[in-house]
Design a protein around this motif. Structure first.
Motif: not given
Length: 169
Positions: A1-7, A52-59
């Motif tokens: 499972m990777t986790r990323a922070v997207l701006s 602007n927003i930040v989205v935390l994603v996992e996949d």
């Protein structure tokens, strides 16, 4: 499972619709979405303020290169044109950090995808919304976002409120 922070940011057209469309397209990978922040533009090009927003994603099936590819796809779907560096845009999606399946930071010096994002620690428009959704977040090699924010100018950054679904706008 990777986790990323997207701006994600937008300052052309219907800014909220561009941001909402990107979040919706990320689908079930989304774990958290910050509120929207209105921010002054970065880079010295005269233009309108950004949202602007930040989205935390996992996949499970997406590595760092996959998150970069998805960010490019989201920008293309929003009609992003790269005419002027740091110029106005319908949608800008930056991959800020990626963690591997063991929670270790993925580091990259690939010019297309530098990780962590090389200017993330300098950008209040990234760190403020990130702090909201991940109070313990850290920019690898730079430190906790809560401490990094203490040294940044947040003048002109205003919390607008939550990113509302299309039907509520």
């Amino acid at each position: 499972m990777t986790r990323a922070v997207l701006s994600l940011g937008s300052n052309l057209g219907d800014r909220s619709a561009h941001l909402r469309g990107a979040v919706d397209a990320l689908g079930p990978t989304v774990r958290a979405v910050s509120e929207v922040y209105r921010t002054p533009p970065w880079g010295g090009v005269p233009q309108d303020n950004f949202h602007n927003i930040v989205v935390l994603v996992e996949d499970d099936g997406t590595d760092a290169a996959g998150w970069w590819a998805r960010s490019q796809d989201l920008e293309a779907a929003a009609g992003r044109e790269r005419l002027v560096r740091w110029g106005p845009r319908t949608l800008d999606v930056d991959v800020i950090t990626v963690e591997d399946g063991e929670g270790r930071a993925v580091l990259s010096d690939d010019p297309r995808l530098m990780l962590p994002h090389p200017r993330a620690a300098e950008r209040a428009f990234v760190l403020l919304p990130w702090l909201e959704v991940d109070p313990d977040g850290t920019v690898p090699g730079a430190g906790p976002i809560s401490i990094l924010l203490g040294g940044l100018d947040c003048t002109g950054i205003v919390r607008v409120g939550p990113l509302r679904p299309e039907r509520e706008r």
